[in-house]
Design a protein around this motif. Structure first.
Motif, PDB file in Angstrom:
ATOM      1  N   GLY A   1      44.906  43.770  25.447  1.00  9.82           N
ATOM      2  CA  GLY A   1      43.574  43.319  25.830  1.00  9.82           C
ATOM      3  C   GLY A   1      42.973  42.229  24.960  1.00  9.82           C
ATOM      4  O   GLY A   1      41.799  41.897  25.113  1.00  9.82           O
ATOM      5  N   LEU A   2      43.740  41.666  24.057  1.00 12.78           N
ATOM      6  CA  LEU A   2      43.224  40.576  23.231  1.00 12.78           C
ATOM      7  C   LEU A   2      43.184  39.312  24.089  1.00 12.78           C
ATOM      8  O   LEU A   2      44.132  39.023  24.818  1.00 12.78           O
ATOM      9  N   SER A   3      42.081  38.579  24.021  1.00 17.47           N
ATOM     10  CA  SER A   3      41.929  37.390  24.863  1.00 17.47           C
ATOM     11  C   SER A   3      42.842  36.263  24.396  1.00 17.47           C
ATOM     12  O   SER A   3      43.221  36.196  23.222  1.00 17.47           O
ATOM     13  N   GLU A   4      43.151  35.361  25.318  1.00 22.19           N
ATOM     14  CA  GLU A   4      43.968  34.180  24.999  1.00 22.19           C
ATOM     15  C   GLU A   4      43.331  33.394  23.857  1.00 22.19           C
ATOM     16  O   GLU A   4      44.026  32.863  22.999  1.00 22.19           O
ATOM     17  N   ARG A   5      41.999  33.335  23.881  1.00 21.58           N
ATOM     18  CA  ARG A   5      41.272  32.588  22.853  1.00 21.58           C
ATOM     19  C   ARG A   5      41.495  33.198  21.472  1.00 21.58           C
ATOM     20  O   ARG A   5      41.700  32.478  20.488  1.00 21.58           O
TER      21      ARG A   5
ATOM     22  N   LEU B   1      40.071  45.617  14.531  1.00 21.83           N
ATOM     23  CA  LEU B   1      40.557  46.773  15.291  1.00 21.83           C
ATOM     24  C   LEU B   1      40.513  48.022  14.426  1.00 21.83           C
ATOM     25  O   LEU B   1      40.939  48.007  13.279  1.00 21.83           O
ATOM     26  N   TYR B   2      39.988  49.118  14.985  1.00 22.68           N
ATOM     27  CA  TYR B   2      39.953  50.401  14.279  1.00 22.68           C
ATOM     28  C   TYR B   2      39.770  51.505  15.298  1.00 22.68           C
ATOM     29  O   TYR B   2      39.558  51.247  16.484  1.00 22.68           O
ATOM     30  N   GLY B   3      39.895  52.734  14.834  1.00 30.58           N
ATOM     31  CA  GLY B   3      39.632  53.893  15.691  1.00 30.58           C
ATOM     32  C   GLY B   3      40.487  53.929  16.942  1.00 30.58           C
ATOM     33  O   GLY B   3      41.683  53.623  16.905  1.00 30.58           O
ATOM     34  N   ASP B   4      39.864  54.315  18.057  1.00 30.06           N
ATOM     35  CA  ASP B   4      40.577  54.502  19.322  1.00 30.06           C
ATOM     36  C   ASP B   4      41.281  53.233  19.792  1.00 30.06           C
ATOM     37  O   ASP B   4      42.373  53.298  20.351  1.00 30.06           O
ATOM     38  N   ILE B   5      40.658  52.078  19.564  1.00 22.97           N
ATOM     39  CA  ILE B   5      41.264  50.820  20.015  1.00 22.97           C
ATOM     40  C   ILE B   5      42.534  50.543  19.219  1.00 22.97           C
ATOM     41  O   ILE B   5      43.570  50.206  19.784  1.00 22.97           O
ATOM     42  N   ALA B   6      42.473  50.713  17.901  1.00 25.00           N
ATOM     43  CA  ALA B   6      43.665  50.510  17.071  1.00 25.00           C
ATOM     44  C   ALA B   6      44.756  51.513  17.455  1.00 25.00           C
ATOM     45  O   ALA B   6      45.937  51.163  17.512  1.00 25.00           O
ATOM     46  N   GLU B   7      44.354  52.745  17.744  1.00 21.18           N
ATOM     47  CA  GLU B   7      45.329  53.758  18.172  1.00 21.18           C
ATOM     48  C   GLU B   7      46.010  53.323  19.470  1.00 21.18           C
ATOM     49  O   GLU B   7      47.222  53.489  19.624  1.00 21.18           O
TER      50      GLU B   7
ATOM     51  N   MET C   1      48.703  50.836  18.758  1.00 19.24           N
ATOM     52  CA  MET C   1      49.902  51.456  18.199  1.00 19.24           C
ATOM     53  C   MET C   1      50.657  52.256  19.271  1.00 19.24           C
ATOM     54  O   MET C   1      51.883  52.248  19.317  1.00 19.24           O
ATOM     55  N   GLU C   2      49.906  52.936  20.152  1.00 17.85           N
ATOM     56  CA  GLU C   2      50.539  53.692  21.241  1.00 17.85           C
ATOM     57  C   GLU C   2      51.295  52.764  22.180  1.00 17.85           C
ATOM     58  O   GLU C   2      52.352  53.114  22.695  1.00 17.85           O
ATOM     59  N   GLU C   3      50.751  51.576  22.393  1.00 20.67           N
ATOM     60  CA  GLU C   3      51.414  50.585  23.246  1.00 20.67           C
ATOM     61  C   GLU C   3      52.777  50.212  22.650  1.00 20.67           C
ATOM     62  O   GLU C   3      53.761  50.060  23.373  1.00 20.67           O
ATOM     63  N   LEU C   4      52.831  50.093  21.323  1.00 19.78           N
ATOM     64  CA  LEU C   4      54.109  49.805  20.651  1.00 19.78           C
ATOM     65  C   LEU C   4      55.121  50.910  20.940  1.00 19.78           C
ATOM     66  O   LEU C   4      56.284  50.635  21.224  1.00 19.78           O
TER      67      LEU C   4
ATOM     68  N   GLU D   1      37.321  56.184  14.241  1.00 20.78           N
ATOM     69  CA  GLU D   1      36.369  55.613  15.206  1.00 20.78           C
ATOM     70  C   GLU D   1      35.002  55.366  14.576  1.00 20.78           C
ATOM     71  O   GLU D   1      34.384  54.352  14.798  1.00 20.78           O
ATOM     72  N   PHE D   2      34.517  56.310  13.784  1.00 22.89           N
ATOM     73  CA  PHE D   2      33.296  56.054  13.024  1.00 22.89           C
ATOM     74  C   PHE D   2      33.513  56.604  11.631  1.00 22.89           C
ATOM     75  O   PHE D   2      34.295  57.533  11.435  1.00 22.89           O
ATOM     76  N   ALA D   3      32.860  56.010  10.677  1.00 20.56           N
ATOM     77  CA  ALA D   3      33.130  56.353   9.278  1.00 20.56           C
ATOM     78  C   ALA D   3      32.447  57.651   8.853  1.00 20.56           C
ATOM     79  O   ALA D   3      32.758  58.193   7.811  1.00 20.56           O
ATOM     80  N   GLY D   4      31.490  58.118   9.663  1.00 16.26           N
ATOM     81  CA  GLY D   4      30.760  59.327   9.304  1.00 16.26           C
ATOM     82  C   GLY D   4      31.621  60.566   9.384  1.00 16.26           C
ATOM     83  O   GLY D   4      32.521  60.642  10.194  1.00 16.26           O
ATOM     84  N   LYS D   5      31.314  61.530   8.544  1.00 14.17           N
ATOM     85  CA  LYS D   5      32.099  62.764   8.531  1.00 14.17           C
ATOM     86  C   LYS D   5      31.483  63.823   9.441  1.00 14.17           C
ATOM     87  O   LYS D   5      32.019  64.894   9.591  1.00 14.17           O
ATOM     88  N   ASN D   6      30.329  63.529  10.015  1.00 15.91           N
ATOM     89  CA  ASN D   6      29.727  64.531  10.893  1.00 15.91           C
ATOM     90  C   ASN D   6      29.127  63.880  12.139  1.00 15.91           C
ATOM     91  O   ASN D   6      29.019  62.659  12.221  1.00 15.91           O
TER      92      ASN D   6
END
Length: 123
Positions: free
Chosen positions: A19-23, A40-46, A49-52, A72-77
């Motif tokens: 999903g990365l744009s051509e630009r 990239l982080y969280g679910d998108i980064a996952e 990696m899953e695509e690989l 996905e978020f840095a918070g612990k709660n």
């Protein structure tokens, strides 16, 4: 001549599939980092990696996601998670406080070629 020419056709196809744009791809080179430069982080980064693993049949059994990407978020709660969803910049700032190893496109290309994540490949 665009810097994207430095990236293999297969790597560019992978980034497009994710999903990365051509630009954005045109601005990338082998030293472009997945989290630090592309954000990239969280679910998108996952998903990247899953695509690989799923499409390119890469064995990622030794890959330690937490060393390269924040969750996905840095918070612990849940309260912090809700706060970060309302104020995304607060989450961005919280994620910046942690050190993550760079995962470059050159490394991704190598993983695609060898079909496996080698422990120590990032060192």
């Amino acid at each position: 001549m665009s810097m994207a020419n430095e990236l293999s056709i297969e790597l560019r196809e992978y980034l497009k599939r994710c999903g990365l744009s051509e630009r954005m791809i045109a601005r990338c080179n082998g030293n472009t980092r997945m989290y630090h430069d592309l954000g990239l982080y969280g679910d998108i980064a996952e998903a990247y990696m899953e695509e690989l693993a799923d499409h390119y049949h890469v064995d990622l059994s030794g890959f330690e996601f937490d060393k390269f990407f924040p969750p996905e978020f840095a918070g612990k709660n849940a309260l912090l998670g809700a706060l970060f969803s309302i104020l995304p910049f607060a989450g961005y700032l919280a994620r910046q406080h942690n050190e993550y190893l760079p995962l470059t496109l050159k490394m991704m290309e190598n993983v695609m070629r060898t079909k496996q994540w080698r422990a120590g490949a990032h060192e």
